[in-house]
Motif scaffolding. Structure first.
Motif, mmCIF file in Angstrom:
data_model
loop_
_atom_site.group_PDB
_atom_site.id
_atom_site.type_symbol
_atom_site.label_atom_id
_atom_site.label_comp_id
_atom_site.label_asym_id
_atom_site.label_seq_id
_atom_site.Cartn_x
_atom_site.Cartn_y
_atom_site.Cartn_z
ATOM 1 N N ILE A 77 -19.601 -20.131 107.567
ATOM 2 C CA ILE A 77 -20.543 -21.111 108.124
ATOM 3 C C ILE A 77 -21.818 -21.095 107.293
ATOM 4 O O ILE A 77 -22.109 -20.114 106.589
ATOM 5 N N THR A 78 -22.566 -22.196 107.376
ATOM 6 C CA THR A 78 -23.918 -22.190 106.811
ATOM 7 C C THR A 78 -24.897 -22.442 107.944
ATOM 8 O O THR A 78 -24.580 -23.121 108.937
ATOM 9 N N LYS A 79 -26.078 -21.839 107.795
ATOM 10 C CA LYS A 79 -27.173 -22.031 108.757
ATOM 11 C C LYS A 79 -28.428 -22.006 107.889
ATOM 12 O O LYS A 79 -28.769 -20.959 107.325
ATOM 13 N N GLY A 80 -29.071 -23.156 107.706
ATOM 14 C CA GLY A 80 -30.190 -23.232 106.764
ATOM 15 C C GLY A 80 -29.686 -22.869 105.378
ATOM 16 O O GLY A 80 -28.647 -23.367 104.938
ATOM 17 N N ASP A 81 -30.405 -21.921 104.726
ATOM 18 C CA ASP A 81 -29.957 -21.538 103.379
ATOM 19 C C ASP A 81 -29.087 -20.275 103.408
ATOM 20 O O ASP A 81 -28.902 -19.614 102.399
ATOM 21 N N ARG A 82 -28.562 -19.962 104.600
ATOM 22 C CA ARG A 82 -27.697 -18.786 104.706
ATOM 23 C C ARG A 82 -26.225 -19.191 104.714
ATOM 24 O O ARG A 82 -25.860 -20.197 105.336
ATOM 25 N N LEU A 83 -25.427 -18.394 104.022
ATOM 26 C CA LEU A 83 -23.971 -18.575 104.057
ATOM 27 C C LEU A 83 -23.402 -17.306 104.678
ATOM 28 O O LEU A 83 -23.654 -16.203 104.179
ATOM 29 N N ILE A 84 -22.645 -17.455 105.757
ATOM 30 C CA ILE A 84 -22.172 -16.273 106.488
ATOM 31 C C ILE A 84 -20.655 -16.327 106.657
ATOM 32 O O ILE A 84 -20.085 -17.370 106.980
ATOM 33 N N THR A 85 -20.030 -15.170 106.442
ATOM 34 C CA THR A 85 -18.583 -15.034 106.633
ATOM 35 C C THR A 85 -18.331 -13.686 107.305
ATOM 36 O O THR A 85 -19.105 -12.747 107.107
ATOM 37 N N PRO A 86 -17.287 -13.572 108.114
ATOM 38 C CA PRO A 86 -17.023 -12.285 108.761
ATOM 39 C C PRO A 86 -16.743 -11.182 107.737
ATOM 40 O O PRO A 86 -16.155 -11.445 106.683
ATOM 41 N N PRO A 87 -17.169 -9.939 108.043
ATOM 42 C CA PRO A 87 -16.869 -8.820 107.143
ATOM 43 C C PRO A 87 -15.386 -8.457 107.229
ATOM 44 O O PRO A 87 -14.706 -8.879 108.167
#
Ligand code: PXG
Length: 301
Positions: free
Chosen positions: A190-200
């Motif tokens: 997912i992206t939220k603002g300038d963050r890209l996040i994925t499960p570890p």
């Protein structure tokens, strides 16, 4: 089509393994799904390395070295005059008895199938996918570690059936604690603002090769890349969502469990990564037709 089995090439009809192979009897073996683009095999070394890691976890000793397996993959592409396509590399425990003791299997078999890839229809890339969370949870680390790309894919297949029953192409699988793990054959971001996040990986995600490439590309774009536990709430409230995998590449997700994600259209960050990933696949990888200099380097490895 010519299929590689243990150093020999067989026509499609003759490419067979024994019914006593524990790959068939117990799903005892490991595999990789690899792609060739524009005359090159993308991330070949990384795939072969992951194959060895999976095999090690199963105490399955491969009868070939890393570079010999890389060469077998490249030679199978050459035998099939393949420049573009999908390569299935697999290792089975080999022929044994009807009992499940793997020690009875004397020699693992290595198989390489190089063929055409079945892609998602182009409209999914343009409009984005709708996916759903399914009841089947991802395998426990303490049971069958999801990092192992084993020939036993029933956990994923059950989830795929549930997605299909719900009218979707892909499924979100949660882990036993309710955090998002991954999809049946793709990692999730997912992206939220300038963050890209994925499960570890500890959440039950496969160490996806496309996942790694996309994390690097996003960091180059100035995004802050993080591996964090995600809940369904986080997915629903993301700006953008996409999946990554060798087959799917980077594919936008616009609806999850009936909730519209972001604007409901593939977002700018996702579309940027789709294009960058595509460009990278076209311009890098291990050449199928090698120059002499490359062959020498390959031997030295
Ligand atoms: N998670 C799982 C469970 C996978 O099997 C990925 C993530 C993505 O990893 P890579 O390294 O490809 O970025 C995979 C691999 C198919 C198919 O036919 C898909 C995979 C493997 C085999 C077949 O959809 N995905």
């Amino acid at each position: 089509m010519k299929v590689y089995i243990d150093g020999k090439y067989f026509g499609e009809k003759d490419a067979k393994i024994s019914v006593f192979d524990h790959g068939l009897l117990y799903g005892d073996g490991v595999f990789e799904g690899i792609r060739a683009y524009n005359g090159r095999v993308f991330k070949l070394k990384e795939h072969v390395e992951r194959l060895f890691y999976s095999a090690k976890a199963l105490l399955l000793t491969l009868p070939m070295t890393h570079s010999e397996i890389e060469e077998a993959v490249l030679e199978t592409c050459r035998q099939n005059r393949l420049k573009e396509g999908y390569i299935r590399l697999l290792v089975t425990r080999g022929i044994g008895t009807l009992g499940l003791n793997p020690n009875k299997c004397k020699k693992p078999s290595i198989i390489v199938i190089a063929g055409k890839i079945q892609l998602y229809p182009q409209e999914f890339y343009e409009r984005g996918l709708e996916i759903i969370t399914v009841p089947t949870v991802r395998n426990l680390h303490s049971a069958l570690n999801p990092a192992i790309k084993s020939l036993n894919y029933l956990n994923n297949i059950l989830a795929k059936i549930e997605a299909n029953n719900g009218g979707c192409e892909e499924a979100i699988m949660l882990n036993s604690q309710g955090f998002v793990a991954e999809c049946t054959g793709d990692n999730i971001f997912i992206t939220k603002g300038d963050r890209l996040i994925t499960p570890p990986l500890s959440a039950g995600a496969l160490y996806g090769i496309t996942r790694g490439v996309v994390m690097e590309l996003a960091a180059q774009n100035g995004m802050h890349v993080a591996e964090e536990n995600l809940t369904r709430y986080d997915l629903f409230n993301a700006d953008e969502c996409f999946l990554t995998g060798t087959g799917a590449e980077v594919i936008p997700v616009v609806k999850i469990d009936g909730r519209i994600i972001g604007t409901g259209k593939p977002g700018d960050r996702t579309r940027g990564l789709v294009a960058q990933y595509h460009a990278l696949t076209q311009s890098s990888g291990e050449p199928i037709l090698k120059t002499r200099a490359k062959t020498v380097r390959g031997k030295a490895r």
